[in-house]
Write a protein that holds these residues in place. Structure first.
Motif, PDB file in Angstrom:
ATOM      1  N   ASP A 131       0.812  -1.222   0.000  1.00 13.34           N
ATOM      2  CA  ASP A 131       0.000   0.000   0.000  1.00 13.34           C
ATOM      3  C   ASP A 131       0.845   1.270   0.000  1.00 13.34           C
ATOM      4  OD1 ASP A 131       0.978  -0.257   2.571  1.00 13.34           O
ATOM      5  OD2 ASP A 131      -0.984  -0.275   3.554  1.00 13.34           O
ATOM      6  N   THR A 132       2.146   1.127   0.210  1.00 15.63           N
ATOM      7  CA  THR A 132       3.062   2.265   0.186  1.00 15.63           C
ATOM      8  C   THR A 132       3.723   2.468  -1.182  1.00 15.63           C
ATOM      9  OG1 THR A 132       4.776   0.749   1.000  1.00 15.63           O
ATOM     10  CG2 THR A 132       3.602   2.078   2.645  1.00 15.63           C
ATOM     11  N   SER A 133       3.372   1.642  -2.155  1.00 16.21           N
ATOM     12  CA  SER A 133       4.041   1.675  -3.451  1.00 16.21           C
ATOM     13  C   SER A 133       3.680   2.927  -4.247  1.00 16.21           C
ATOM     14  CB  SER A 133       3.671   0.436  -4.267  1.00 16.21           C
ATOM     15  OG  SER A 133       4.113  -0.737  -3.627  1.00 16.21           O
ATOM     16  N   LYS A 134       4.604   3.291  -5.137  1.00 16.87           N
ATOM     17  CA  LYS A 134       4.397   4.387  -6.074  1.00 16.87           C
ATOM     18  C   LYS A 134       4.813   3.906  -7.461  1.00 16.87           C
ATOM     19  CE  LYS A 134       3.197   7.962  -3.388  1.00 16.87           C
ATOM     20  NZ  LYS A 134       2.921   7.218  -2.143  1.00 16.87           N
ATOM     21  N   PHE A 135       4.032   4.288  -8.462  1.00 18.33           N
ATOM     22  CA  PHE A 135       4.256   3.825  -9.825  1.00 18.33           C
ATOM     23  C   PHE A 135       4.415   5.019 -10.767  1.00 18.33           C
ATOM     24  CE2 PHE A 135       1.966   0.667  -7.489  1.00 18.33           C
ATOM     25  CZ  PHE A 135       2.460  -0.555  -7.927  1.00 18.33           C
ATOM     26  N   GLY A 136       5.195   4.844 -11.838  1.00 21.08           N
ATOM     27  CA  GLY A 136       5.284   5.918 -12.810  1.00 21.08           C
ATOM     28  C   GLY A 136       6.456   5.776 -13.752  1.00 21.08           C
ATOM     29  N   GLN A 137       6.500   6.673 -14.725  1.00 27.42           N
ATOM     30  CA  GLN A 137       7.584   6.716 -15.694  1.00 27.42           C
ATOM     31  C   GLN A 137       8.431   7.962 -15.485  1.00 27.42           C
ATOM     32  OE1 GLN A 137       9.108   4.818 -17.584  1.00 27.42           O
ATOM     33  NE2 GLN A 137       7.715   3.077 -17.388  1.00 27.42           N
ATOM     34  N   ALA A 138       9.686   7.884 -15.937  1.00 27.83           N
ATOM     35  CA  ALA A 138      10.602   9.001 -15.764  1.00 27.83           C
ATOM     36  C   ALA A 138      11.438   9.274 -17.013  1.00 27.83           C
ATOM     37  CB  ALA A 138      11.532   8.731 -14.582  1.00 27.83           C
ATOM     38  N   GLY A 139      11.356   8.401 -18.014  1.00 29.04           N
ATOM     39  CA  GLY A 139      12.233   8.490 -19.178  1.00 29.04           C
ATOM     40  C   GLY A 139      12.378   9.872 -19.787  1.00 29.04           C
ATOM     41  N   PRO A 140      11.280  10.524 -20.188  1.00 30.49           N
ATOM     42  CA  PRO A 140      11.401  11.837 -20.805  1.00 30.49           C
ATOM     43  C   PRO A 140      11.997  12.908 -19.893  1.00 30.49           C
ATOM     44  CG  PRO A 140       9.290  10.854 -21.372  1.00 30.49           C
ATOM     45  CD  PRO A 140       9.916   9.967 -20.323  1.00 30.49           C
ATOM     46  N   LYS A 141      12.031  12.669 -18.585  1.00 29.40           N
ATOM     47  CA  LYS A 141      12.646  13.611 -17.651  1.00 29.40           C
ATOM     48  C   LYS A 141      14.157  13.449 -17.608  1.00 29.40           C
ATOM     49  CE  LYS A 141      10.811  14.148 -13.587  1.00 29.40           C
ATOM     50  NZ  LYS A 141      10.217  13.835 -12.257  1.00 29.40           N
ATOM     51  N   VAL A 142      14.647  12.254 -17.912  1.00 30.47           N
ATOM     52  CA  VAL A 142      16.077  11.977 -17.777  1.00 30.47           C
ATOM     53  C   VAL A 142      16.735  11.623 -19.109  1.00 30.47           C
ATOM     54  CG1 VAL A 142      15.847  11.257 -15.381  1.00 30.47           C
ATOM     55  CG2 VAL A 142      15.641   9.542 -17.175  1.00 30.47           C
ATOM     56  N   GLY A 143      16.070  11.934 -20.210  1.00 31.29           N
ATOM     57  CA  GLY A 143      16.659  11.679 -21.517  1.00 31.29           C
ATOM     58  C   GLY A 143      16.670  10.225 -21.910  1.00 31.29           C
ATOM     59  N   SER A 144      15.527   9.544 -21.696  1.00 27.38           N
ATOM     60  CA  SER A 144      15.435   8.134 -22.045  1.00 27.38           C
ATOM     61  C   SER A 144      13.978   7.799 -22.369  1.00 27.38           C
ATOM     62  CB  SER A 144      15.943   7.263 -20.891  1.00 27.38           C
ATOM     63  OG  SER A 144      15.974   5.896 -21.261  1.00 27.38           O
ATOM     64  N   TYR A 145      13.734   6.558 -22.798  1.00 19.62           N
ATOM     65  CA  TYR A 145      12.379   6.102 -23.075  1.00 19.62           C
ATOM     66  C   TYR A 145      12.383   4.593 -23.284  1.00 19.62           C
ATOM     67  CZ  TYR A 145      14.166   6.445 -27.896  1.00 19.62           C
ATOM     68  OH  TYR A 145      14.938   6.330 -29.029  1.00 19.62           O
TER      69      TYR A 145
END
Length: 266
Positions: A131-145
């Motif tokens: 229940d403490t988990s977090k989900f998401g993407q970060a690629g476009p923030k760090v120059g990746s995909y």
């Protein structure tokens, strides 16, 4: 194989693969990926194993993707041999073995599942989240995909609009929000996560292994074309990592500042 980045053990038909870099929030480097591939292949070859659980060490993170400190300025990750379609990480091979191993794979998400770590849980057969988990993407923030399974298969799970939101905005989502969009099968208190994942594994072990294998093959067949898309995506990523635009994302992350991508729109 001598393991430095993961823990791996098998007991009573259950194989458990644990990413063991908690100080780096279980971010993976080349060695991590290679060890995970070895472990999944071992579980594949062992007829006594009927189900695999993938999780992370500690209580903060499942996996937050590639370790940005390992990413070089000349494209790819710092690893001799140039493996992984030119990016230095055999991510494509790991994704394929998780999908193709003829045994169900349960992701037990024990914290942050971000970036490449988010993709790993997406391609697992089932996901149980703390229940403490977090989900998401970060690629476009760090120059990746990840323009393969990370986007195309994600869209099959959550729908086109939501998948685009996840990638374009790079927001973080709670376990409840992830469950609402179909990314998570079940949410449990953090201190019950491993127990629940093992309970699900035991239930799976009571089922016909041949039936489970053929069902997994059937589920995979409809999205098998994404493998080809993934090969193109990883090939393009090796080229993108050579650019100033990609490196701006990496440097901004390491320097704990906002990336300035506006100069690349000219």
């Amino acid at each position: 194989m001598e393991l430095t980045d993961i823990l791996y053990h098998k007991e009573n038909g259950i194989a458990k693969v644990i990413i063991n870099r908690p100080e780096q929030l279980n971010a993976f480097r080349a060695e991590t990926i290679q060890e995970m591939i070895w472990a999944f292949r071992d579980a594949w070859d062992d007829n006594r194993v009927g189900v695999v659980i993938l999780t992370g060490s500690g209580d903060k993170a499942f996996c937050v993707g590639g370790d940005q400190k390992q990413k070089g300025d000349e494209g790819g990750y710092d690893y001799s041999g140039g493996l992984g379609n030119g990016i230095g990480l055999e991510v494509e091979n790991l994704q394929q073995i998780i999908r193709n191993i003829p045994k169900p794979v349960i992701a037990a998400v024990n914290g942050y599942a971000i970036g490449g770590g988010h993709v790993l849980h997406v391609i697992c057969d089932l996901t149980i989240a703390a229940d403490t988990s977090k989900f998401g993407q970060a690629g476009p923030k760090v120059g990746s995909y990840d323009a393969g399974y990370g986007s195309a298969y994600l869209a099959r799970i959550v729908g086109e609009k939501k998948a685009r939101e996840i990638w374009y905005l790079c927001e973080k989502y709670t376990a409840e929000e992830a469950k609402e969009m179909g990314l998570v099968n079940k949410i449990v208190p953090a201190n019950q996560l491993q127990e629940e994942a093992e309970e699900w594994a035991r239930k799976i072990l009571q089922k016909s292994p041949t039936a489970l294998k053929m069902l997994k093959y059937s589920f995979n067949a409809d999205s098998a074309n994404i493998h080809g898309i993934t090969q193109l995506a990883m090939g393009s990523l090796s080229l993108f990592y050579n650019t100033d635009e990609s490196n701006e994302g990496k440097h901004a992350f390491l320097e704990k500042r906002s990336a300035d991508f506006n100069k690349f729109r000219n």
